[in-house]
Design an enzyme around this catalytic site. Structure first.
Site, mmCIF file in Angstrom:
data_model
loop_
_atom_site.group_PDB
_atom_site.id
_atom_site.type_symbol
_atom_site.label_atom_id
_atom_site.label_comp_id
_atom_site.label_asym_id
_atom_site.label_seq_id
_atom_site.Cartn_x
_atom_site.Cartn_y
_atom_site.Cartn_z
ATOM 1 N N GLN A 118 11.307 -4.664 10.449
ATOM 2 C CA GLN A 118 10.020 -5.340 10.397
ATOM 3 C C GLN A 118 9.031 -4.382 11.115
ATOM 4 O O GLN A 118 9.111 -3.899 12.338
ATOM 5 C CB GLN A 118 9.951 -6.811 10.955
ATOM 6 C CG GLN A 118 8.665 -7.455 10.862
ATOM 7 C CD GLN A 118 8.375 -8.805 11.091
ATOM 8 O OE1 GLN A 118 9.391 -9.489 12.078
ATOM 9 N NE2 GLN A 118 7.691 -9.517 10.758
ATOM 10 N N HIS B 15 6.098 -11.775 5.655
ATOM 11 C CA HIS B 15 5.938 -11.172 4.453
ATOM 12 C C HIS B 15 7.250 -11.040 3.617
ATOM 13 O O HIS B 15 8.124 -10.629 4.198
ATOM 14 C CB HIS B 15 5.108 -9.917 4.156
ATOM 15 C CG HIS B 15 5.703 -8.829 5.038
ATOM 16 N ND1 HIS B 15 5.673 -8.755 6.568
ATOM 17 C CD2 HIS B 15 6.469 -7.734 4.651
ATOM 18 C CE1 HIS B 15 6.221 -7.680 6.929
ATOM 19 N NE2 HIS B 15 6.594 -7.188 5.816
ATOM 20 N N HIS C 58 8.946 -9.069 0.283
ATOM 21 C CA HIS C 58 8.828 -8.019 -0.347
ATOM 22 C C HIS C 58 9.338 -8.527 -1.823
ATOM 23 O O HIS C 58 10.376 -8.686 -1.852
ATOM 24 C CB HIS C 58 9.576 -6.683 0.191
ATOM 25 C CG HIS C 58 9.249 -5.993 1.191
ATOM 26 N ND1 HIS C 58 8.296 -5.218 1.264
ATOM 27 C CD2 HIS C 58 9.568 -6.476 2.683
ATOM 28 C CE1 HIS C 58 8.049 -4.868 2.637
ATOM 29 N NE2 HIS C 58 8.816 -5.490 3.474
ATOM 30 N N ILE D 246 0.732 -1.097 0.097
ATOM 31 C CA ILE D 246 -0.107 -0.041 -0.036
ATOM 32 C C ILE D 246 0.980 1.188 0.002
ATOM 33 O O ILE D 246 0.133 2.525 -0.552
ATOM 34 C CB ILE D 246 -0.966 0.034 1.191
ATOM 35 C CG1 ILE D 246 -2.098 0.968 1.104
ATOM 36 C CG2 ILE D 246 -0.344 0.147 2.416
ATOM 37 C CD1 ILE D 246 -3.225 0.529 2.010
#
Ligand code: AMP
Ligand code: ZN
Length: 137
Positions: A92, A98, A100, A30
């Site tokens: 983090q 996750h 990237h 986002i």
């Protein structure tokens, strides 16, 4: 548990999804670092690379490779960084694992100007050897 990425998996908050399989989900970051910055997450919650089951980590790596190839072929990226941060000290901020996938652009409308985030140190063979010894244990 109050986890933003679990909420994305559950469909409780919106995301711009790119791909998924039975284990992992890929969606757009986002607040992207570059054009096409994508995140790959396991559908089952795991805080970080120390906790994630190996099967989910393998699936995330394979999905990351798939997205990286599409960034090169479809976005015209000149390169890709795959990045994972584990613990706050390592940057983090969302504590659901996750990966990237950060497409890199040397020039053009998406030129990113990113630079290496560390300064390479002088070679110290004693320190390198000591660290290697600890990592073998
Ligand atoms: P990290 O700092 O490595 O933990 O990365 C967390 C990433 O998650 C950042 O790049 C954020 O921009 C991204 N992020 C946080 N919330 C959302 C969200 N709701 N949808 C998509 N990406 C998000
Ligand atoms: Zn989660």
């Amino acid at each position: 548990m109050d986890c933003v990425f679990c909420a994305i998996v559950a469909g409780d908050i919106p995301s711009t999804q790119v791909d998924e399989d039975e284990r992992v989900l890929a969606f757009m970051d986002i607040n992207p670092a570059t054009y096409g910055h994508t995140l790959v997450i396991p559908k089952a919650h795991a805080a970080d690379v120390l906790e994630i089951p190996t099967d989910d980590l393998t699936a995330a790596a394979a999905m990351g490779q798939r997205i990286a190839k599409r960034a090169m072929a479809n976005l015209g990226a000149d390169g890709v960084n795959l990045l994972n941060s584990c613990k706050a000290e390592a940057w983090q901020t969302v504590f659901h694992f996750h990966l990237h996938v950060i497409p890199r652009y040397a020039s053009g409308p998406h030129a990113d100007g990113m630079t290496l985030p560390w300064t390479p140190q002088e070679t110290d063979f004693d320190a390198i050897g000591a660290a290697a010894e600890q990592l073998r244990a």
